[in-house]
Scaffold this motif. Structure first.
Motif, PDB file in Angstrom:
ATOM      1  N   SER A  40     -18.271 -50.451   2.809  1.00 34.58           N
ATOM      2  CA  SER A  40     -18.904 -51.494   2.004  1.00 34.58           C
ATOM      3  C   SER A  40     -18.240 -52.863   2.203  1.00 34.58           C
ATOM      4  N   LEU A  41     -17.102 -52.920   2.896  1.00 37.69           N
ATOM      5  CA  LEU A  41     -16.422 -54.190   3.129  1.00 37.69           C
ATOM      6  C   LEU A  41     -17.156 -55.013   4.171  1.00 37.69           C
ATOM      7  N   ASN A  42     -17.038 -56.348   4.075  1.00 38.40           N
ATOM      8  CA  ASN A  42     -17.611 -57.197   5.118  1.00 38.40           C
ATOM      9  C   ASN A  42     -16.624 -57.285   6.294  1.00 38.40           C
ATOM     10  N   LYS A  43     -17.014 -57.983   7.350  1.00 42.40           N
ATOM     11  CA  LYS A  43     -16.184 -58.037   8.564  1.00 42.40           C
ATOM     12  C   LYS A  43     -14.792 -58.595   8.306  1.00 42.40           C
ATOM     13  N   ILE A  44     -14.691 -59.657   7.573  1.00 43.55           N
ATOM     14  CA  ILE A  44     -13.402 -60.307   7.323  1.00 43.55           C
ATOM     15  C   ILE A  44     -12.499 -59.390   6.508  1.00 43.55           C
ATOM     16  N   GLU A  45     -13.097 -58.733   5.497  1.00 42.73           N
ATOM     17  CA  GLU A  45     -12.306 -57.818   4.675  1.00 42.73           C
ATOM     18  C   GLU A  45     -11.829 -56.612   5.498  1.00 42.73           C
ATOM     19  N   ARG A  46     -12.674 -56.113   6.400  1.00 35.97           N
ATOM     20  CA  ARG A  46     -12.252 -54.991   7.270  1.00 35.97           C
ATOM     21  C   ARG A  46     -11.128 -55.417   8.196  1.00 35.97           C
ATOM     22  N   PHE A  47     -11.222 -56.635   8.725  1.00 35.71           N
ATOM     23  CA  PHE A  47     -10.171 -57.150   9.596  1.00 35.71           C
ATOM     24  C   PHE A  47      -8.855 -57.254   8.829  1.00 35.71           C
ATOM     25  N   ASP A  48      -8.916 -57.829   7.623  1.00 33.36           N
ATOM     26  CA  ASP A  48      -7.710 -57.944   6.800  1.00 33.36           C
ATOM     27  C   ASP A  48      -7.145 -56.572   6.449  1.00 33.36           C
ATOM     28  N   TYR A  49      -8.044 -55.628   6.163  1.00 33.00           N
ATOM     29  CA  TYR A  49      -7.598 -54.267   5.841  1.00 33.00           C
ATOM     30  C   TYR A  49      -6.897 -53.631   7.042  1.00 33.00           C
ATOM     31  N   ILE A  51      -5.266 -55.089   9.437  1.00 37.67           N
ATOM     32  CA  ILE A  51      -3.944 -55.705   9.584  1.00 37.67           C
ATOM     33  C   ILE A  51      -2.986 -55.144   8.540  1.00 37.67           C
ATOM     34  N   LEU A  52      -3.457 -55.052   7.306  1.00 36.54           N
ATOM     35  CA  LEU A  52      -2.618 -54.521   6.229  1.00 36.54           C
ATOM     36  C   LEU A  52      -2.216 -53.073   6.501  1.00 36.54           C
ATOM     37  N   LEU A  53      -3.152 -52.259   6.967  1.00 38.62           N
ATOM     38  CA  LEU A  53      -2.851 -50.855   7.256  1.00 38.62           C
ATOM     39  C   LEU A  53      -1.824 -50.734   8.377  1.00 38.62           C
ATOM     40  N   ARG A  54      -1.992 -51.525   9.450  1.00 36.56           N
ATOM     41  CA  ARG A  54      -1.011 -51.488  10.541  1.00 36.56           C
ATOM     42  C   ARG A  54       0.369 -51.899  10.048  1.00 36.56           C
ATOM     43  N   HIS A  55       0.396 -52.909   9.197  1.00 35.25           N
ATOM     44  CA  HIS A  55       1.667 -53.383   8.644  1.00 35.25           C
ATOM     45  C   HIS A  55       2.321 -52.300   7.793  1.00 35.25           C
ATOM     46  N   LYS A  56       1.542 -51.655   6.941  1.00 31.25           N
ATOM     47  CA  LYS A  56       2.074 -50.604   6.066  1.00 31.25           C
ATOM     48  C   LYS A  56       2.565 -49.399   6.873  1.00 31.25           C
ATOM     49  N   MET A  57       1.928 -49.130   8.017  1.00 38.13           N
ATOM     50  CA  MET A  57       2.321 -47.989   8.847  1.00 38.13           C
ATOM     51  C   MET A  57       3.494 -48.327   9.761  1.00 38.13           C
ATOM     52  N   GLY A  58       3.923 -49.581   9.771  1.00 37.50           N
ATOM     53  CA  GLY A  58       5.050 -49.981  10.604  1.00 37.50           C
ATOM     54  C   GLY A  58       4.644 -50.307  12.026  1.00 37.50           C
ATOM     55  N   LEU A  59       3.383 -50.651  12.221  1.00 40.55           N
ATOM     56  CA  LEU A  59       2.891 -51.006  13.551  1.00 40.55           C
ATOM     57  C   LEU A  59       2.681 -52.506  13.613  1.00 40.55           C
TER      58      LEU A  59
END
Length: 160
Positions: A40-49, A51-59
């Motif tokens: 349900s997220l738009n493109k910008i929100e998916r992109f931000d998500y 980045i956040l997920l990679r950051h949280k995973m240590g990537l």
């Protein structure tokens, strides 16, 4: 007695299976809910998500961080690090005049004028700035020809 034990084991087994099924169902429902929210997220929100997920995973954008080194596949030979270097071979070379004897200064100036479009004064000024790059971005064979000519007249020259 064995019927009592089998009844206890079967009821225990049934409870374990039931709890596992409930856990599996709740996990599946949770994952489905997360997937629906992500879709349900738009493109910008998916992109931000992302980045956040990679950051949280240590990537980071270059691959696993030092803390995520266990996630990298390892190669048996260890030659994978050498392969990119071999694949990326240098194609453009610079001819650098390092030094020369004062007695061969005129010969060096003549040789430099032969492979550049410099006049006598410009070539002399260039030679006097030694060490200096006299020709940039040449293919290897052309750079080696210039290198040999300058070495024949007595100059010390290197390819960079």
């Amino acid at each position: 007695m064995s019927s009592v034990i089998s009844h206890i084991h079967s009821s225990s087994l049934a409870r374990t299976l039931l709890s596992m099924t409930r856990t599996f169902c709740t996990r599946t429902e949770k994952l489905e809910r997360i997937a629906d929210e992500l879709l349900s997220l738009n493109k910008i929100e998916r992109f931000d998500y992302a980045i956040l997920l990679r950051h949280k995973m240590g990537l980071n954008r270059f691959g696993p961080a030092a803390s995520g080194a266990g996630l990298q596949p390892t190669s048996a030979g260890g030659s994978s690090a050498a392969e990119p270097k071999a694949a990326k071979e240098k194609t453009a070379f610079d001819v650098k005049l390092e030094k020369f004897d004062a007695s061969v200064k005129l010969k060096v100036i003549k040789e430099i004028r032969a492979f550049t479009d410099l006049g006598l004064k410009e070539a002399k000024d260039l030679v006097e700035k030694t060490p200096v790059v006299v020709k940039k971005g040449l293919p290897k064979d052309e750079a080696e020809k210039i290198l040999e000519k300058l070495k024949l007249v007595g100059a010390t020259v290197v390819l960079e």
